[in-house]
Design an enzyme around this catalytic site. Structure first.
Site, PDB file in Angstrom:
ATOM      1  N   TYR A   1      -8.753   9.050   4.794  1.00 21.12           N
ATOM      2  CA  TYR A   1      -9.861   8.485   4.836  1.00 21.12           C
ATOM      3  C   TYR A   1     -10.514   8.227   6.489  1.00 21.12           C
ATOM      4  O   TYR A   1     -10.089   8.348   7.403  1.00 21.12           O
ATOM      5  CB  TYR A   1      -9.583   7.330   3.803  1.00 21.12           C
ATOM      6  N   GLU A   2     -12.002   7.897   6.208  1.00 22.44           N
ATOM      7  CA  GLU A   2     -12.785   7.155   7.375  1.00 22.44           C
ATOM      8  C   GLU A   2     -12.822   8.347   8.816  1.00 22.44           C
ATOM      9  O   GLU A   2     -12.534   8.752   9.821  1.00 22.44           O
ATOM     10  CB  GLU A   2     -11.569   6.074   8.408  1.00 22.44           C
ATOM     11  N   GLY A   3     -13.046   9.394   7.885  1.00 19.55           N
ATOM     12  CA  GLY A   3     -12.880  10.597   8.930  1.00 19.55           C
ATOM     13  C   GLY A   3     -11.806  11.868   8.250  1.00 19.55           C
ATOM     14  O   GLY A   3     -10.913  11.314   9.115  1.00 19.55           O
TER      15      GLY A   3
ATOM     16  N   MET B   1     -17.094  -1.010   3.017  1.00 19.06           N
ATOM     17  CA  MET B   1     -17.860  -0.487   3.013  1.00 19.06           C
ATOM     18  C   MET B   1     -18.109   1.110   2.275  1.00 19.06           C
ATOM     19  O   MET B   1     -17.020   1.055   1.497  1.00 19.06           O
ATOM     20  CB  MET B   1     -18.160   0.484   4.768  1.00 19.06           C
TER      21      MET B   1
END
Length: 598
Positions: A440-442, A163
């Protein structure tokens, strides 16, 4: 040299004894995975984690990935062969739809084995992990042709996925995104722009890489309302499904990182690359969040995984390393010193990590079962409430388990003393690898804001009220049980603190939003403590029941459960009071200092 052994017995205890796995046999996929099948799958995953993936962890960290002159990337020695074994064993499609070649087994089983793979080799496990997130997004939002074109080969492992969100100038604030998409009149788009921090963006382990890319169609609204999602394959796909010519997407460089060196974190350049809209125009974030939520659960699992493998090695070292004498007198009088595991402060570190790991494992399995209900139940109300509960729990899983995972990797390193700072012992790698999970991923600050600002008030607070009810009823049902009163007393105190904190936000955050921001981190960890405490309450009750039933074969295991549960309630659960006090202090002192005084 570090070592790893997958905690299969503990996983089975949580699945079978605590959560009564067979109660879910009415859901699709569960009846195909009887307890003996589940155990066989777990043991085979454990074998592969211990024998195939783990031996590549240190060597992969040292070697890292190499970008070649043609923009291709070579993964560390042994990774391609390990991925081939992963692929051939069918792990990629374990819980995916049989319609696309998956086995359709429960997501909870996929989650359980994911812990083993991430503990054994986090950087390696990220390659299939990102692919599974991309598969979920295509399944939920792709059209029939996209699903038939991409999913079977991704499920097979022949193609992998990524992604692509972040750009050099924007991370969390995707409204600033600049990557553009130009319609071509034939249903395709030309994608141009640069993405950074793309995990598994380029590598040599699959025939094709299917990138999911956020971009703005020419003329689309500014901000997040104008973002669309596109499928951009590394190689174009011919009408017959075969791999065609190279697309206009290349790896510009590999990021120089603190950890996860064996994962190719890439700068990706899109130069008029051919892409295909997935989902609706300007609704890209909705489609991407399917992948993001899957990834956040996976990252929370990484936090637990690193904590577990770091703990195992710290315990082994503490039993072997002799230094000083026990405060109560020599524990090993035949030796010149005692093993350091006799010292209370070493025990403090080890017990803290252990108490988190065993509760965190139960938390993830509990959440995964809710995900299975949300996606497989034929009861619409049951599905909806489970989905809402998953939304509530996701930022807690991601934020708390990764904050604690890193903290515990450091605590485990501390047990080694100076040897923990030496690469040979492997603890430094666990600390370095664990650090990214908080980012990561927020980033975890965003997870806390998401919990307080979006998830708590959703649907009138229905999910959080359901959580309060479930934990409260457990405390009430077991309050008069003498063997459980110790646990329920501490759990109830923590629940009361969480409910007070929630009410404080209701009364103080609307008029002054900074109050919510200032207390969000503490609230996320307060929520996490109560959830972990609830997991310990459930495990303590189950352990007592099994001991009362005469389970002699697991007597030592069950007694260790109760001892660890008591430690958590006495030494860790009281932290809820400190979190409540900080939340209730509000934002004034935090926001008082003028900007130029920093």
């Amino acid at each position: 040299m570090p070592a790893y052994r997958a905690p299969v017995e503990d996983t089975l205890f949580v699945l079978n004894d605590v959560f009564k796995y067979e109660r879910y046999n009415n859901l699709p996929g569960f009846s195909d995975a009887s307890p003996d099948i589940v155990e066989a799958v777990l043991r085979e995953a454990a074998r592969m984690a211990e024998e195939v993936f783990f031996p590549l962890n240190q060597s992969g960290d040292r070697e890292g990935c190499t970008r070649n002159d043609d923009g291709s990337v070579t993964t560390p020695k042994g990774f391609r062969e390990a991925f081939e074994q992963y692929k051939e064993a069918g792990w990629m499609g374990l819980a995916f739809d049989p319609e696309y070649g998956g086995q359709g087994l429960p997501y909870v089983l996929h989650s359980a084995i994911g812990e083993y793979f991430s503990s054994a080799n986090m950087a390696f496990a990220m390659y299939p992990g990102l692919t599974q997130g991309a598969m979920a997004a295509i399944r939920e939002h792709g059209n029939d042709k996209q699903k038939q074109t991409f999913l079977p080969k991704m499920v097979e492992g022949r193609w992998t996925g990524t992604m692509n969100l972040t750009e050099p100038h924007c991370g969390t604030d995707l409204g600033l995104l600049r990557t553009k998409a130009v319609p071509q009149g034939d249903g395709s788009y030309r994608i141009s722009g640069q993405k950074i921090f793309i995990s598994a963006g380029e590598h040599d382990m699959s025939e094709n890489i299917i990138h999911l890319v956020l971009a703005r169609i020419e003329g689309a609204p500014e901000g997040t309302k104008g973002i669309s999602l596109f499928i951009v394959p590394k190689f174009l796909v011919n009408e017959d499904g075969s791999v065609g010519e190279r697309n206009g997407v290349t790896c510009g460089s590999i990021e120089e990182k603190m950890g996860i060196h064996a994962n190719s974190t890439c700068v990706m350049n899109y130069d008029d690359a051919t892409g295909y809209l997935i989902g609706e125009e300007n609704k890209g974030l909705r489609a991407m969040f399917v992948m993001m939520n899957e990834a956040r659960l996976g990252v929370g699992l990484q936090g637990l995984s690193i904590s577990e493998v770091a703990y195992q090695n710290a315990v082994a070292y503490a039993k072997e390393r002799i230094q000083g004498r026990a405060l109560t007198g020599p524990a090993a009088p035949d030796r010149k010193a005692d093993p350091i595991i006799v010292h209370p402060d070493v025990r403090r570190n080890l017990m803290t990590i252990r108490a988190f790991n065993e509760a965190g494992r139960a938390f993830l399995i509990w959440a995964a079962l809710k995900s299975d209900v949300a996606h497989r139940s034929d009861n619409a109300e049951e599905r909806e409430l489970s989905q809402e509960m998953m939304g509530l729990l996701t930022p807690v899983i991601k934020g708390v388990l990764t904050d604690k995972g890193f903290e515990h990797a450091v605590m485990a390193q501390q047990v080694f003393g100076g040897h923990g700072y030496i690469e040979e012992h492997g603890m430094s790698q666990y600390v370095r690898d664990a650090r990214i999970t908080m980012i990561y991923e927020g980033a975890n600050g965003i997870q806390a804001l998401d919990l307080v600002g979006r998830k708590l008030p959703m649907n009138g607070g229905r999910a959080v009220q359901a959580f309060f009810k479930e934990v409260g009823e457990f405390c009430e049902e077991n309050r008069n049980d003498e063997s459980m009163s110790f646990f329920t007393k501490h759990l109830k105190k923590g629940l009361n603190d969480l409910q007070q904190a929630t009410m404080w936000f209701v009364q103080n955050a609307m008029a002054k939003p900074d109050n919510a921001g200032a207390g969000s981190h503490d609230y996320m960890h307060l929520f996490g403590l109560v959830t972990l405490g609830y997991m310990w309450g459930l495990q303590a009750k189950t352990a007592q029941e099994r001991l009362a039933a005469g389970d002699e074969a697991r007597k030592a295991f069950l007694e260790a459960k109760l001892a660890t549960a008591r430690f958590f309630m006495e030494r860790i659960m009281p932290e809820t009071s400190a979190h409540l006090a900080r939340i209730s202090a509000g934002a004034d002192s935090m926001m008082a200092l003028p900007e130029d005084s920093f």
